[in-house]
Write a protein that holds these residues in place. Structure first.
Motif, PDB file in Angstrom:
ATOM      1  N   GLN A  28       3.558   4.023   5.511  1.00  0.00           N
ATOM      2  CA  GLN A  28       4.379   2.990   5.931  1.00  0.00           C
ATOM      3  C   GLN A  28       4.701   1.976   4.903  1.00  0.00           C
ATOM      4  O   GLN A  28       4.204   1.708   3.893  1.00  0.00           O
ATOM      5  N   VAL A  29       6.071   1.969   4.792  1.00  0.00           N
ATOM      6  CA  VAL A  29       6.793   1.227   3.599  1.00  0.00           C
ATOM      7  C   VAL A  29       7.634   0.138   4.401  1.00  0.00           C
ATOM      8  O   VAL A  29       8.436   0.296   5.205  1.00  0.00           O
ATOM      9  N   SER A  30       7.580  -1.018   3.504  1.00  0.00           N
ATOM     10  CA  SER A  30       8.416  -2.224   3.833  1.00  0.00           C
ATOM     11  C   SER A  30       8.910  -2.768   2.455  1.00  0.00           C
ATOM     12  O   SER A  30       7.917  -3.577   1.871  1.00  0.00           O
ATOM     13  N   GLY A  31      10.027  -2.455   1.955  1.00  0.00           N
ATOM     14  CA  GLY A  31      10.232  -3.021   0.639  1.00  0.00           C
ATOM     15  C   GLY A  31       9.488  -2.648  -0.242  1.00  0.00           C
ATOM     16  O   GLY A  31       9.281  -1.446  -0.564  1.00  0.00           O
ATOM     17  N   PHE A  32       8.705  -3.647  -1.145  1.00  0.00           N
ATOM     18  CA  PHE A  32       7.828  -3.250  -1.992  1.00  0.00           C
ATOM     19  C   PHE A  32       6.464  -3.391  -1.512  1.00  0.00           C
ATOM     20  O   PHE A  32       5.600  -3.517  -2.305  1.00  0.00           O
ATOM     21  N   GLN A  33       6.128  -3.015  -0.341  1.00  0.00           N
ATOM     22  CA  GLN A  33       5.013  -2.818   0.309  1.00  0.00           C
ATOM     23  C   GLN A  33       4.730  -1.618   0.804  1.00  0.00           C
ATOM     24  O   GLN A  33       5.550  -1.131   1.483  1.00  0.00           O
ATOM     25  N   TRP A  34       3.662  -1.012   0.537  1.00  0.00           N
ATOM     26  CA  TRP A  34       3.289   0.188   1.355  1.00  0.00           C
ATOM     27  C   TRP A  34       1.944   0.321   1.523  1.00  0.00           C
ATOM     28  O   TRP A  34       1.027  -0.044   0.587  1.00  0.00           O
ATOM     29  N   VAL A  35       1.509   1.244   2.456  1.00  0.00           N
ATOM     30  CA  VAL A  35       0.195   1.935   2.556  1.00  0.00           C
ATOM     31  C   VAL A  35       0.035   3.322   2.610  1.00  0.00           C
ATOM     32  O   VAL A  35       1.140   3.650   3.510  1.00  0.00           O
ATOM     33  N   THR A  36      -0.691   3.655   2.211  1.00  0.00           N
ATOM     34  CA  THR A  36      -0.707   5.572   2.314  1.00  0.00           C
ATOM     35  C   THR A  36      -2.028   5.634   2.708  1.00  0.00           C
ATOM     36  O   THR A  36      -3.008   5.510   2.262  1.00  0.00           O
ATOM     37  N   PHE A  37      -2.086   6.625   3.739  1.00  0.00           N
ATOM     38  CA  PHE A  37      -3.490   7.013   4.445  1.00  0.00           C
ATOM     39  C   PHE A  37      -3.241   8.814   4.327  1.00  0.00           C
ATOM     40  O   PHE A  37      -2.497   9.518   4.471  1.00  0.00           O
ATOM     41  N   ASP A  38      -4.453   9.269   3.730  1.00  0.00           N
ATOM     42  CA  ASP A  38      -4.499  10.416   3.442  1.00  0.00           C
ATOM     43  C   ASP A  38      -5.979  11.232   3.970  1.00  0.00           C
ATOM     44  O   ASP A  38      -6.801  10.566   3.747  1.00  0.00           O
ATOM     45  N   ALA A  70     -12.061   1.019  12.487  1.00  0.00           N
ATOM     46  CA  ALA A  70     -13.185   1.435  12.890  1.00  0.00           C
ATOM     47  C   ALA A  70     -13.629   2.721  12.692  1.00  0.00           C
ATOM     48  O   ALA A  70     -14.586   3.091  12.364  1.00  0.00           O
ATOM     49  N   GLU A  71     -12.801   3.509  13.271  1.00  0.00           N
ATOM     50  CA  GLU A  71     -13.016   5.107  13.461  1.00  0.00           C
ATOM     51  C   GLU A  71     -12.066   5.722  11.964  1.00  0.00           C
ATOM     52  O   GLU A  71     -12.459   6.843  11.839  1.00  0.00           O
ATOM     53  N   LYS A  72     -11.418   5.032  11.185  1.00  0.00           N
ATOM     54  CA  LYS A  72     -10.780   5.408  10.040  1.00  0.00           C
ATOM     55  C   LYS A  72     -10.123   6.596  10.472  1.00  0.00           C
ATOM     56  O   LYS A  72      -9.748   7.621   9.790  1.00  0.00           O
ATOM     57  N   LEU A  73      -9.228   6.526  11.456  1.00  0.00           N
ATOM     58  CA  LEU A  73      -8.398   7.391  11.993  1.00  0.00           C
ATOM     59  C   LEU A  73      -6.833   7.053  12.129  1.00  0.00           C
ATOM     60  O   LEU A  73      -6.689   5.603  12.427  1.00  0.00           O
ATOM     61  N   VAL A  74      -5.813   7.665  11.771  1.00  0.00           N
ATOM     62  CA  VAL A  74      -4.645   7.308  11.884  1.00  0.00           C
ATOM     63  C   VAL A  74      -4.315   8.339  13.180  1.00  0.00           C
ATOM     64  O   VAL A  74      -4.503   9.582  13.358  1.00  0.00           O
ATOM     65  N   ARG A  75      -3.438   7.903  14.075  1.00  0.00           N
ATOM     66  CA  ARG A  75      -3.130   8.593  15.525  1.00  0.00           C
ATOM     67  C   ARG A  75      -1.630   8.687  15.628  1.00  0.00           C
ATOM     68  O   ARG A  75      -0.918   7.581  15.453  1.00  0.00           O
ATOM     69  N   VAL A  76      -1.137   9.808  15.913  1.00  0.00           N
ATOM     70  CA  VAL A  76       0.243  10.057  15.992  1.00  0.00           C
ATOM     71  C   VAL A  76       0.354  10.712  17.378  1.00  0.00           C
ATOM     72  O   VAL A  76      -0.022  12.090  17.488  1.00  0.00           O
ATOM     73  N   LEU A  77       1.326  10.066  18.333  1.00  0.00           N
ATOM     74  CA  LEU A  77       1.498  10.949  19.489  1.00  0.00           C
ATOM     75  C   LEU A  77       2.687  11.841  19.146  1.00  0.00           C
ATOM     76  O   LEU A  77       3.630  11.363  18.660  1.00  0.00           O
ATOM     77  N   THR A  78       2.572  13.129  19.824  1.00  0.00           N
ATOM     78  CA  THR A  78       3.860  13.959  19.690  1.00  0.00           C
ATOM     79  C   THR A  78       3.646  15.203  20.811  1.00  0.00           C
ATOM     80  O   THR A  78       3.057  14.920  21.770  1.00  0.00           O
ATOM     81  N   VAL A  79       4.376  15.991  20.775  1.00  0.00           N
ATOM     82  CA  VAL A  79       4.338  17.322  21.694  1.00  0.00           C
ATOM     83  C   VAL A  79       3.766  18.389  21.099  1.00  0.00           C
ATOM     84  O   VAL A  79       4.151  18.545  19.818  1.00  0.00           O
ATOM     85  N   ALA A  80       3.212  19.143  21.780  1.00  0.00           N
ATOM     86  CA  ALA A  80       2.708  20.410  21.184  1.00  0.00           C
ATOM     87  C   ALA A  80       3.402  21.270  20.428  1.00  0.00           C
ATOM     88  O   ALA A  80       3.139  21.992  19.323  1.00  0.00           O
ATOM     89  N   GLY A  81       4.673  21.388  20.944  1.00  0.00           N
ATOM     90  CA  GLY A  81       5.668  22.089  20.273  1.00  0.00           C
ATOM     91  C   GLY A  81       6.525  21.551  18.924  1.00  0.00           C
ATOM     92  O   GLY A  81       7.253  22.235  18.007  1.00  0.00           O
ATOM     93  N   PRO A 118       9.745  10.793  10.192  1.00  0.00           N
ATOM     94  CA  PRO A 118       9.465   9.394  10.722  1.00  0.00           C
ATOM     95  C   PRO A 118       8.645   9.351  12.066  1.00  0.00           C
ATOM     96  O   PRO A 118       8.883  10.160  12.898  1.00  0.00           O
ATOM     97  N   VAL A 119       7.447   8.651  12.106  1.00  0.00           N
ATOM     98  CA  VAL A 119       6.760   8.781  13.296  1.00  0.00           C
ATOM     99  C   VAL A 119       6.553   7.103  13.671  1.00  0.00           C
ATOM    100  O   VAL A 119       6.236   6.285  12.648  1.00  0.00           O
ATOM    101  N   ARG A 120       6.040   6.895  14.903  1.00  0.00           N
ATOM    102  CA  ARG A 120       5.194   5.594  15.412  1.00  0.00           C
ATOM    103  C   ARG A 120       3.933   6.021  15.126  1.00  0.00           C
ATOM    104  O   ARG A 120       3.497   7.095  15.718  1.00  0.00           O
ATOM    105  N   PHE A 121       2.859   5.299  14.840  1.00  0.00           N
ATOM    106  CA  PHE A 121       1.345   5.627  14.705  1.00  0.00           C
ATOM    107  C   PHE A 121       0.665   4.357  14.776  1.00  0.00           C
ATOM    108  O   PHE A 121       0.998   3.108  14.882  1.00  0.00           O
ATOM    109  N   THR A 122      -0.834   4.274  14.923  1.00  0.00           N
ATOM    110  CA  THR A 122      -1.539   3.430  14.802  1.00  0.00           C
ATOM    111  C   THR A 122      -2.895   3.860  13.938  1.00  0.00           C
ATOM    112  O   THR A 122      -2.948   4.990  13.528  1.00  0.00           O
TER     113      THR A 122
END
Length: 130
Positions: free
Chosen positions: A72-82, A42-53, A34-38
């Motif tokens: 991202q899932v909530s009940g019977f709603q979801w969006v998947t980015f690939d 416009a850029e068609k980018l998902v961004r996930v902040l993390t640490v290099a290790g 699990p992660v927080r993301f944005t």
């Protein structure tokens, strides 16, 4: 990637929720965390902040041009980015990711010294009830 209910889609992705990102370990097995993301429409980018290790950052760095999936899932709603994932320690990219994170989640992200950003260049979006 256009959506007939763009405002519902944007609203769902603006909620204070986590997603689940999947990357592949060097042995080919999936690493799911699990992660927080944005999402940057416009850029068609998902961004996930993390640490290099982190395992996810090491997986992406070990497989240039490799794929990652975030859902991202909530009940019977979801969006998947690939898409194709990269990891960057570029200060500008990290700062942009941090600004977008703060806007979505209402507080700044942690700022460890070895922070990186995983960017998924999305080429496929799937969703249900969004």
């Amino acid at each position: 990637m256009s959506f007939s209910h763009a405002s519902a889609f944007e609203g769902f992705l603006a909620e204070d929720q986590v997603g689940v990102v999947t990357t592949l370990r060097p042995d080919g097995t999936p690493h799911v965390v699990p992660v927080r993301f944005t999402w940057d429409e416009a850029e068609k980018l998902v961004r996930v902040l993390t640490v290099a290790g982190s395992r996810k950052a090491r997986n992406v760095a070990a497989a240039p041009g490799g794929r990652a999936v975030l859902c991202q899932v909530s009940g019977f709603q979801w969006v998947t980015f690939d898409g194709t994932a990269t990891v960057s320690d570029d200060p500008w990219r990290i700062a942009l990711a941090a600004r977008r994170y703060a806007l979505r989640y209402g507080s700044p992200p942690p700022s460890p010294p070895d922070r990186v950003v995983i960017e998924i260049a999305v080429d496929r979006v799937r969703s249900l009830n969004v």
